[in-house]
Design a protein around this motif. Structure first.
Motif, PDB file in Angstrom:
ATOM      1  N   LEU A  79       0.472  38.492  -9.415  1.00 40.85           N
ATOM      2  CA  LEU A  79      -0.893  38.554  -8.899  1.00 40.85           C
ATOM      3  C   LEU A  79      -0.862  38.407  -7.392  1.00 40.85           C
ATOM      4  O   LEU A  79      -0.279  37.466  -6.846  1.00 40.85           O
ATOM      5  N   SER A 299      -7.070  28.237 -20.855  1.00 34.70           N
ATOM      6  CA  SER A 299      -6.775  29.417 -20.041  1.00 34.70           C
ATOM      7  C   SER A 299      -5.668  29.084 -19.048  1.00 34.70           C
ATOM      8  O   SER A 299      -5.933  28.833 -17.869  1.00 34.70           O
ATOM      9  N   ARG A 301      -1.986  29.563 -16.808  1.00 32.05           N
ATOM     10  CA  ARG A 301      -1.205  30.567 -16.089  1.00 32.05           C
ATOM     11  C   ARG A 301       0.242  30.325 -16.471  1.00 32.05           C
ATOM     12  O   ARG A 301       0.896  29.407 -15.978  1.00 32.05           O
ATOM     13  N   TYR A 395      -5.635  37.964 -21.231  1.00 30.68           N
ATOM     14  CA  TYR A 395      -5.156  37.709 -19.866  1.00 30.68           C
ATOM     15  C   TYR A 395      -4.562  38.972 -19.253  1.00 30.68           C
ATOM     16  O   TYR A 395      -4.810  39.298 -18.081  1.00 30.68           O
ATOM     17  N   LEU A 396      -3.770  39.703 -20.044  1.00 27.09           N
ATOM     18  CA  LEU A 396      -3.099  40.891 -19.524  1.00 27.09           C
ATOM     19  C   LEU A 396      -4.052  42.048 -19.280  1.00 27.09           C
ATOM     20  O   LEU A 396      -3.811  42.892 -18.406  1.00 27.09           O
ATOM     21  N   ALA A 399      -8.141  41.707 -15.268  1.00 24.19           N
ATOM     22  CA  ALA A 399      -7.707  41.253 -13.944  1.00 24.19           C
ATOM     23  C   ALA A 399      -8.626  40.167 -13.394  1.00 24.19           C
ATOM     24  O   ALA A 399      -8.172  39.243 -12.714  1.00 24.19           O
ATOM     25  N   TYR A 401     -10.154  37.883 -15.116  1.00 28.13           N
ATOM     26  CA  TYR A 401      -9.790  36.650 -15.814  1.00 28.13           C
ATOM     27  C   TYR A 401      -8.562  36.011 -15.159  1.00 28.13           C
ATOM     28  O   TYR A 401      -8.515  34.796 -14.933  1.00 28.13           O
ATOM     29  N   ARG A 402      -7.557  36.826 -14.836  1.00 29.57           N
ATOM     30  CA  ARG A 402      -6.364  36.316 -14.169  1.00 29.57           C
ATOM     31  C   ARG A 402      -6.718  35.720 -12.812  1.00 29.57           C
ATOM     32  O   ARG A 402      -6.215  34.672 -12.413  1.00 29.57           O
ATOM     33  N   ARG A 403      -7.599  36.392 -12.088  1.00 26.35           N
ATOM     34  CA  ARG A 403      -7.990  35.912 -10.763  1.00 26.35           C
ATOM     35  C   ARG A 403      -8.759  34.600 -10.858  1.00 26.35           C
ATOM     36  O   ARG A 403      -8.579  33.712 -10.038  1.00 26.35           O
ATOM     37  N   SER A 406      -6.297  31.722 -11.423  1.00 24.66           N
ATOM     38  CA  SER A 406      -5.542  31.441 -10.205  1.00 24.66           C
ATOM     39  C   SER A 406      -6.398  30.731  -9.169  1.00 24.66           C
ATOM     40  O   SER A 406      -5.947  29.782  -8.513  1.00 24.66           O
TER      41      SER A 406
END
Length: 522
Positions: A79, A299, A301, A395-396, A399, A401-403, A406
């Motif tokens: 990311l 959630s 990482r 998650y994959l 994007a 959700y990933r942000r 983080s």
């Protein structure tokens, strides 16, 4: 092992079957779960198929950050750093220049004037008459612990005798009163206009921060990656509004995942946490299962996410037909029969945690270490494996959700940096040797950190209101990128003069310090 406290069956810590029968319906209503095994599995399979469908579309694009290589293996690009708008960087610099300067003593006195957090420190023997000097003494004790000066150095710095400080610390400063004072600050922070811009309060995160120690301690361990000699960890829980609502001292070599749920379930604030982020150290299959059974969303990482084992609920051929690209990634089949057979026991386990019958760290540690012969632990891990698969697919494929994950973990790191600034004395090495003393010091540090965050948030809000009153347009989307976890306007060093009445007199008729600008409202 019958009669053993260390090797007993984990089910011995749960609600008795008779008590559970009377609380089952209430628990299922609270967490939104069905007691029917077939209905529970059907709902989870529906979530899995939805998540896999989204992942299938992502992989079909073929050229994004999540894709399949020529061998069919999953490729996950790191990311990238969040692109903070230049407008937000400039605005933070401008607001910081507008904020007044304040010594840390003055900040605590000012925050007590508006929150009354020092009133939460009650005498251990019950109600006692409070002397006029008590607030002064409490502030000196809190600073002695949060800056790591210690009572002896603080007595020299502030002119209050060591005996008075030691008596105040002994009778007033303990985990119970520190938690209550912290709640007062968090409650006030929630009501500030700028707080809602930072986050809704429904998302939190947890992470460990390691400190070196001096002298022998039962909690200190050698860990060459972090310490020259020995150290310990403080495991803290942080909201998306930049406040810390939980702190726990743990052995540095112990797995952090065992303590993730403790402060969430014991959360006494009005913050409605429904989703929680961690790093890889906070993740186990048991945690994935318990979070879902409790109606929460885990959630994390996860490092090397592409290498974890993903599970399916049906035959391999059926999954491959439905999801040609994502299907081959699901290499194992979950034992849904085992999950269905132990559905009620799984709910009883979650209910025991929800109703405070057992601590999460105790049960998570025992169940994570249980061998496969323990049917409840095996069912819980199968359940967790399916929940982890649903999470990984989501998650994959998302994007945003990933942000979000983080960004929340970065908020925790910024608070860690602020704590390192505060704990400056004796090179940041903890000298308390007993767990009770270390816990009190960790909570003092958390309390003062939250006071700094609350003070900065409030004055940021005043500065923004001043600019808007002058006709300046400032969007909330820009303000969301500004963190109050900084210490540019606060002096932690220098002489320490605890003069409560003198400091309050300087606030003026508005009750606030004047901003460093001309022609403003404050």
């Amino acid at each position: 092992m019958p009669g053993s406290r260390r090797y007993c069956d984990p089910a011995a810590y749960l609600l008795s079957p008779a008590k559970w029968a009377g609380q089952r319906a209430e628990f299922c209503r609270l967490v939104g779960k069905s007691a029917d095994p077939a209905a529970g599995l059907a709902r989870m399979e529906e979530e899995l198929h939805t998540a896999l469908g989204e992942l299938e579309q992502t992989l079909a694009a073929g050229d994004g950050p999540v894709r399949l290589d020529e061998a069919g293996d999953l490729v996950i690009s790191p990311l990238s750093a969040e692109d903070v708008p230049a407008e937000a960087v400039a605005l933070k610099a401008e607001l910081t220049e507008m904020l007044p300067f304040a010594p840390i003593v003055s900040l605590l006195i000012e925050m007590d004037q508006r929150t009354g957090f020092l009133g939460c420190f009650t005498h251990a023997a019950g109600k006692q008459a409070r002397s006029p000097e008590l607030k002064r003494n409490l502030i000196a004790v809190l600073l002695s612990q949060s800056t790591n000066l210690g009572l002896t150095r603080m007595a020299d710095a502030c002119g209050i005798s060591y005996d008075v400080l030691a008596w105040t610390a002994e009778w007033y400063v303990r985990e119970e009163t520190l938690r209550a004072a912290n709640l007062a600050l968090i409650g006030y922070h929630q009501g500030l206009p700028l707080t809602a811009v930072f986050g809704s309060g429904t998302l939190s995160s947890s992470d460990g921060q390691r400190f070196p120690t001096r002298g022998k301690s039962v909690t200190a361990r050698a860990l060459s990656r972090y310490f020259a000699h020995e150290g310990l960890s403080t495991y803290t829980h942080v909201t998306d509004q930049h406040t810390t609502y939980g702190t726990k001292v743990i052995v540095a070599t112990r797995r952090e995942a065992h303590y993730v749920l403790d402060e969430i379930l014991g959360n006494a604030t009005d913050i409605p946490v429904t989703e929680h982020a961690t790093d890889t150290h906070g993740v186990t299959l048991v945690n994935f299962a318990l979070f879902d059974l409790l109606g929460l969303q885990l959630s994390p990482r996860i490092r090397d996410l592409g290498k974890i084992t993903l599970y399916r609920t049906g035959p391999k051929s059926q999954v491959l037909d439905a999801f040609p690209l994502a299907g081959p990634l699901l290499t194992r089949r979950a034992n849904t029969e085992l999950i269905a057979a132990h559905r009620d026991e799984l709910l009883r386990l979650a209910g025991s945690l929800k109703f405070g019958h057992a601590t999460a760290s105790l049960l998570v540690g025992k169940l994570s270490a249980s061998v496969r012969q323990n049917a409840l632990a095996a069912a819980l891990k199968e359940y967790g494996a399916l929940r982890r698969t649903i999470y990984a697919a989501r998650y994959l494929s998302d994007a945003a959700y990933r942000r979000k994950i983080s960004r929340q973990l970065n908020k925790g790191e910024s608070l860690h940096a602020l704590k390192r600034d505060l704990l400056y004395a004796h090179e940041g090495a903890i000298r308390a040797r007993h767990l009770e003393q270390q816990t009190e010091q960790a909570w003092c540090l958390t309390l003062v950190t939250n006071a700094v965050v609350t003070w900065t948030t409030e004055y940021y809000g005043l500065a923004v209101a001043s600019l808007r009153a002058a006709g300046r347009r400032i969007d909330d989307q820009v303000l969301a990128h500004i963190s109050p976890a900084h210490s540019e306007n606060i002096n932690f060093l220098g002489s320490i003069d605890v003069d409560v009445e003198g400091e309050l007199a300087q606030l003026g008729p508005t009750g606030y310090r004047p901003l460093r600008v001309r022609d403003t409202l404050f």
